[in-house]
Motif scaffolding. Structure first.
Motif, PDB file in Angstrom:
ATOM      1  N   UNK A  48       0.868  -1.168   0.000  1.00 33.67           N
ATOM      2  CA  UNK A  48       0.000   0.000   0.000  1.00 33.67           C
ATOM      3  C   UNK A  48       0.908   1.222   0.000  1.00 33.67           C
ATOM      4  N   UNK A  49       1.110   1.802  -1.166  1.00 31.99           N
ATOM      5  CA  UNK A  49       2.038   2.923  -1.317  1.00 31.99           C
ATOM      6  C   UNK A  49       1.291   4.132  -1.845  1.00 31.99           C
ATOM      7  N   UNK A  50       1.604   5.281  -1.274  1.00 29.19           N
ATOM      8  CA  UNK A  50       0.993   6.514  -1.738  1.00 29.19           C
ATOM      9  C   UNK A  50       1.990   7.652  -1.661  1.00 29.19           C
ATOM     10  N   UNK A  51       1.756   8.663  -2.484  1.00 27.90           N
ATOM     11  CA  UNK A  51       2.590   9.856  -2.465  1.00 27.90           C
ATOM     12  C   UNK A  51       1.712  11.039  -2.097  1.00 27.90           C
ATOM     13  N   UNK A  52       2.199  11.875  -1.230  1.00 26.02           N
ATOM     14  CA  UNK A  52       1.446  13.042  -0.792  1.00 26.02           C
ATOM     15  C   UNK A  52       2.396  14.210  -0.556  1.00 26.02           C
ATOM     16  N   UNK A  53       1.839  15.404  -0.498  1.00 34.61           N
ATOM     17  CA  UNK A  53       2.656  16.576  -0.206  1.00 34.61           C
ATOM     18  C   UNK A  53       2.812  16.704   1.304  1.00 34.61           C
ATOM     19  N   UNK A  63      -6.514   9.438   6.622  1.00 37.87           N
ATOM     20  CA  UNK A  63      -7.475   8.905   5.651  1.00 37.87           C
ATOM     21  C   UNK A  63      -7.040   7.546   5.118  1.00 37.87           C
ATOM     22  N   UNK A  64      -5.763   7.387   4.831  1.00 38.18           N
ATOM     23  CA  UNK A  64      -5.256   6.096   4.351  1.00 38.18           C
ATOM     24  C   UNK A  64      -5.396   5.022   5.418  1.00 38.18           C
ATOM     25  N   UNK A  65      -5.070   5.366   6.638  1.00 38.84           N
ATOM     26  CA  UNK A  65      -5.200   4.414   7.739  1.00 38.84           C
ATOM     27  C   UNK A  65      -6.646   3.948   7.867  1.00 38.84           C
ATOM     28  N   UNK A  66      -7.583   4.893   7.824  1.00 43.49           N
ATOM     29  CA  UNK A  66      -8.993   4.539   7.953  1.00 43.49           C
ATOM     30  C   UNK A  66      -9.458   3.663   6.787  1.00 43.49           C
ATOM     31  N   UNK A  67      -8.990   3.971   5.593  1.00 40.72           N
ATOM     32  CA  UNK A  67      -9.344   3.167   4.421  1.00 40.72           C
ATOM     33  C   UNK A  67      -8.793   1.750   4.537  1.00 40.72           C
ATOM     34  N   UNK A  68      -7.551   1.626   4.964  1.00 41.25           N
ATOM     35  CA  UNK A  68      -6.917   0.311   5.133  1.00 41.25           C
ATOM     36  C   UNK A  68      -7.638  -0.480   6.216  1.00 41.25           C
ATOM     37  N   UNK A  69      -7.959   0.194   7.290  1.00 40.35           N
ATOM     38  CA  UNK A  69      -8.656  -0.457   8.399  1.00 40.35           C
ATOM     39  C   UNK A  69     -10.038  -0.945   7.953  1.00 40.35           C
ATOM     40  N   UNK A  70     -10.726  -0.112   7.171  1.00 48.47           N
ATOM     41  CA  UNK A  70     -12.053  -0.484   6.680  1.00 48.47           C
ATOM     42  C   UNK A  70     -11.996  -1.731   5.795  1.00 48.47           C
ATOM     43  N   UNK A  71     -10.907  -1.886   5.033  1.00 48.56           N
ATOM     44  CA  UNK A  71     -10.761  -3.051   4.162  1.00 48.56           C
ATOM     45  C   UNK A  71     -10.178  -4.254   4.901  1.00 48.56           C
ATOM     46  N   UNK A  72      -9.984  -4.116   6.205  1.00 47.44           N
ATOM     47  CA  UNK A  72      -9.442  -5.193   7.064  1.00 47.44           C
ATOM     48  C   UNK A  72      -8.065  -5.655   6.575  1.00 47.44           C
ATOM     49  N   UNK A  73      -7.222  -4.703   6.221  1.00 46.86           N
ATOM     50  CA  UNK A  73      -5.880  -5.044   5.741  1.00 46.86           C
ATOM     51  C   UNK A  73      -4.802  -4.774   6.778  1.00 46.86           C
ATOM     52  N   UNK A  74      -5.192  -4.536   8.010  1.00 45.72           N
ATOM     53  CA  UNK A  74      -4.206  -4.326   9.075  1.00 45.72           C
ATOM     54  C   UNK A  74      -3.826  -5.638   9.699  1.00 45.72           C
TER      55      UNK A  74
END
Length: 74
Positions: A48-53, A63-74
């Motif tokens: 799970x890789x993302x680029x941000x400023x 937001x990424x943490x919440x999205x990952x958590x929602x998909x049960x990928x933790x």
């Protein structure tokens, strides 16, 4: 997570006006391209890789943490 480099992207998009600027622009374009390839390869392998400023870092991380958590990928 990768922190974006807007100055590098700006240099890569710049139209060079002399030979020195041409080499700087070409080097910046190469670096941007390699970053994009690296992130794409990481994603292809399931990372799970993302680029941000840096200004959006905290919001993006949450937001990424919440999205990952929602998909049960933790």
């Amino acid at each position: 997570m990768v922190i974006g480099q807007p100055d590098l992207n700006e240099l890569a998009a710049k139209k060079p006006e002399d030979v020195d600027a041409m080499y700087e622009t070409a080097a910046a374009q190469e670096m941007v391209h390699r970053r994009e390839l690296l992130l794409a390869r990481l994603r292809e392998r399931g990372a799970l890789a993302m680029e941000t400023s840096s200004s959006k870092l905290s919001t993006s991380v949450v937001n990424s943490y919440l999205e990952i958590k929602q998909r049960s990928q933790l």
